[in-house]
Design a protein around this motif. Sequence first.
Motif, PDB file in Angstrom:
ATOM      1  N   PHE A   1      38.034  -2.848   9.990  1.00 12.30           N
ATOM      2  CA  PHE A   1      37.966  -2.088  11.249  1.00 12.30           C
ATOM      3  C   PHE A   1      37.679  -0.611  11.004  1.00 12.30           C
ATOM      4  CE2 PHE A   1      40.905  -5.501  12.900  1.00 12.30           C
ATOM      5  CZ  PHE A   1      39.934  -6.110  13.681  1.00 12.30           C
ATOM      6  N   PHE A   2      38.127  -0.098   9.883  1.00 11.77           N
ATOM      7  CA  PHE A   2      37.973   1.322   9.547  1.00 11.77           C
ATOM      8  C   PHE A   2      37.097   1.458   8.300  1.00 11.77           C
ATOM      9  CE2 PHE A   2      42.217   0.675  11.373  1.00 11.77           C
ATOM     10  CZ  PHE A   2      42.097   1.458  12.511  1.00 11.77           C
ATOM     11  N   SER A   3      35.893   0.919   8.343  1.00 11.33           N
ATOM     12  CA  SER A   3      35.062   0.825   7.140  1.00 11.33           C
ATOM     13  C   SER A   3      34.666   2.196   6.584  1.00 11.33           C
ATOM     14  CB  SER A   3      33.823  -0.018   7.412  1.00 11.33           C
ATOM     15  OG  SER A   3      33.068   0.541   8.466  1.00 11.33           O
ATOM     16  N   ARG A   4      34.352   3.160   7.442  1.00 12.54           N
ATOM     17  CA  ARG A   4      33.971   4.489   6.932  1.00 12.54           C
ATOM     18  C   ARG A   4      35.169   5.202   6.310  1.00 12.54           C
ATOM     19  NH1 ARG A   4      29.279   7.283  10.363  1.00 12.54           N
ATOM     20  NH2 ARG A   4      28.053   5.407  10.710  1.00 12.54           N
ATOM     21  N   LEU A   5      36.307   5.110   6.973  1.00 16.76           N
ATOM     22  CA  LEU A   5      37.523   5.714   6.427  1.00 16.76           C
ATOM     23  C   LEU A   5      37.927   5.011   5.138  1.00 16.76           C
ATOM     24  CD1 LEU A   5      39.791   7.775   6.791  1.00 16.76           C
ATOM     25  CD2 LEU A   5      40.994   6.069   8.165  1.00 16.76           C
ATOM     26  N   TRP A   6      37.760   3.693   5.092  1.00 16.40           N
ATOM     27  CA  TRP A   6      38.108   2.933   3.902  1.00 16.40           C
ATOM     28  C   TRP A   6      37.219   3.326   2.720  1.00 16.40           C
ATOM     29  CZ3 TRP A   6      42.028   0.666   1.931  1.00 16.40           C
ATOM     30  CH2 TRP A   6      41.893  -0.192   0.847  1.00 16.40           C
ATOM     31  N   ALA A   7      35.921   3.533   2.966  1.00 13.88           N
ATOM     32  CA  ALA A   7      35.013   3.948   1.892  1.00 13.88           C
ATOM     33  C   ALA A   7      35.388   5.329   1.363  1.00 13.88           C
ATOM     34  CB  ALA A   7      33.576   3.940   2.397  1.00 13.88           C
ATOM     35  N   LEU A   8      35.851   6.207   2.225  1.00 20.23           N
ATOM     36  CA  LEU A   8      36.293   7.541   1.823  1.00 20.23           C
ATOM     37  C   LEU A   8      37.621   7.491   1.066  1.00 20.23           C
ATOM     38  CD1 LEU A   8      35.940  10.667   2.097  1.00 20.23           C
ATOM     39  CD2 LEU A   8      37.236  10.468   4.217  1.00 20.23           C
ATOM     40  N   MET A   9      38.413   6.474   1.348  1.00 23.77           N
ATOM     41  CA  MET A   9      39.753   6.366   0.765  1.00 23.77           C
ATOM     42  C   MET A   9      39.710   6.279  -0.762  1.00 23.77           C
ATOM     43  SD  MET A   9      42.898   6.468   1.521  1.00 23.77           S
ATOM     44  CE  MET A   9      42.701   6.386   3.267  1.00 23.77           C
ATOM     45  N   ARG A  10      38.682   5.658  -1.319  1.00 26.39           N
ATOM     46  CA  ARG A  10      38.586   5.569  -2.785  1.00 26.39           C
ATOM     47  C   ARG A  10      38.517   6.953  -3.401  1.00 26.39           C
ATOM     48  NH1 ARG A  10      33.859   4.924  -6.376  1.00 26.39           N
ATOM     49  NH2 ARG A  10      34.671   4.323  -8.400  1.00 26.39           N
ATOM     50  N   TRP A  11      37.729   7.831  -2.814  1.00 22.09           N
ATOM     51  CA  TRP A  11      37.594   9.181  -3.374  1.00 22.09           C
ATOM     52  C   TRP A  11      38.842  10.019  -3.136  1.00 22.09           C
ATOM     53  CZ3 TRP A  11      34.422   9.264  -7.022  1.00 22.09           C
ATOM     54  CH2 TRP A  11      33.305   8.430  -7.004  1.00 22.09           C
ATOM     55  N   LEU A  12      39.559   9.756  -2.056  1.00 24.27           N
ATOM     56  CA  LEU A  12      40.840  10.431  -1.848  1.00 24.27           C
ATOM     57  C   LEU A  12      41.858   9.987  -2.901  1.00 24.27           C
ATOM     58  CD1 LEU A  12      41.204  10.329   2.038  1.00 24.27           C
ATOM     59  CD2 LEU A  12      40.836  12.330   0.615  1.00 24.27           C
ATOM     60  N   LEU A  13      41.844   8.699  -3.221  1.00 26.41           N
ATOM     61  CA  LEU A  13      42.746   8.186  -4.262  1.00 26.41           C
ATOM     62  C   LEU A  13      42.397   8.769  -5.633  1.00 26.41           C
ATOM     63  CD1 LEU A  13      43.006   4.461  -3.173  1.00 26.41           C
ATOM     64  CD2 LEU A  13      44.809   6.183  -3.042  1.00 26.41           C
ATOM     65  N   VAL A  14      41.106   8.922  -5.924  1.00 29.06           N
ATOM     66  CA  VAL A  14      40.687   9.518  -7.192  1.00 29.06           C
ATOM     67  C   VAL A  14      41.137  10.976  -7.262  1.00 29.06           C
ATOM     68  CG1 VAL A  14      38.655  10.266  -8.504  1.00 29.06           C
ATOM     69  CG2 VAL A  14      38.775   7.936  -7.616  1.00 29.06           C
ATOM     70  N   ALA A  15      40.966  11.716  -6.163  1.00 30.38           N
ATOM     71  CA  ALA A  15      41.387  13.125  -6.140  1.00 30.38           C
ATOM     72  C   ALA A  15      42.897  13.252  -6.301  1.00 30.38           C
ATOM     73  CB  ALA A  15      40.928  13.783  -4.843  1.00 30.38           C
ATOM     74  N   ALA A  16      43.655  12.387  -5.628  1.00 27.76           N
ATOM     75  CA  ALA A  16      45.113  12.424  -5.752  1.00 27.76           C
ATOM     76  C   ALA A  16      45.546  12.062  -7.169  1.00 27.76           C
ATOM     77  CB  ALA A  16      45.746  11.467  -4.744  1.00 27.76           C
ATOM     78  N   GLN A  17      44.851  11.108  -7.776  1.00 29.23           N
ATOM     79  CA  GLN A  17      45.196  10.720  -9.147  1.00 29.23           C
ATOM     80  C   GLN A  17      44.885  11.841 -10.122  1.00 29.23           C
ATOM     81  OE1 GLN A  17      46.769   7.673  -9.713  1.00 29.23           O
ATOM     82  NE2 GLN A  17      47.242   8.758 -11.592  1.00 29.23           N
ATOM     83  N   ALA A  18      43.781  12.531  -9.911  1.00 32.17           N
ATOM     84  CA  ALA A  18      43.446  13.672 -10.776  1.00 32.17           C
ATOM     85  C   ALA A  18      44.487  14.777 -10.623  1.00 32.17           C
ATOM     86  CB  ALA A  18      42.054  14.196 -10.434  1.00 32.17           C
TER      87      ALA A  18
END
Length: 145
Positions: free
Chosen positions: A83-100
């Motif tokens: 349902f939130f495909s654009r937000l979900w695609a962005l979520m990977r990069w948010l997770l990478v930034a948070a992990q960094a």
Amino acid sequence: MKNTEFYPDDYDNFGRLRLPVLFWCILLLQARTWVLFVMAAASRQQGDTLLNLFYPDHDMFWLGLLPGIPAVAAFLLSGRRHFFSRLWALMRWLLVAAQAALLLWQPLLWLAGDPLSGIGVTLVMLDGFALWWLLSSRRLRACFQ
């Protein structure tokens, strides 16, 4: 012979690629302060002792909640990612930034004067592995597309 990247068991009943088990472990690693917060809230009598054990400086506890926000959001969105495909695609990069940020945070605390501990070194190693896996996993990349 045809080379397939994923097995049929990697898909759910709706044809979407299932999220790997390691993804859920990394979400727990990123949201470790949130997990501690929930555990402290669940054990009312020992909650304050538990928080003081891991975060003697209460300001660091509140700062520790910040990098876990993308992990909590990813956990909440994972069931409705179609349902939130654009937000979900962005979520990977948010997770990478948070992990960094988590990977850099512990060494910065050591430079600021925190003592070097086995738990801190272990967390840095786990954070480094998690960042590498978030960036290199083909299956996870396909799950976020």
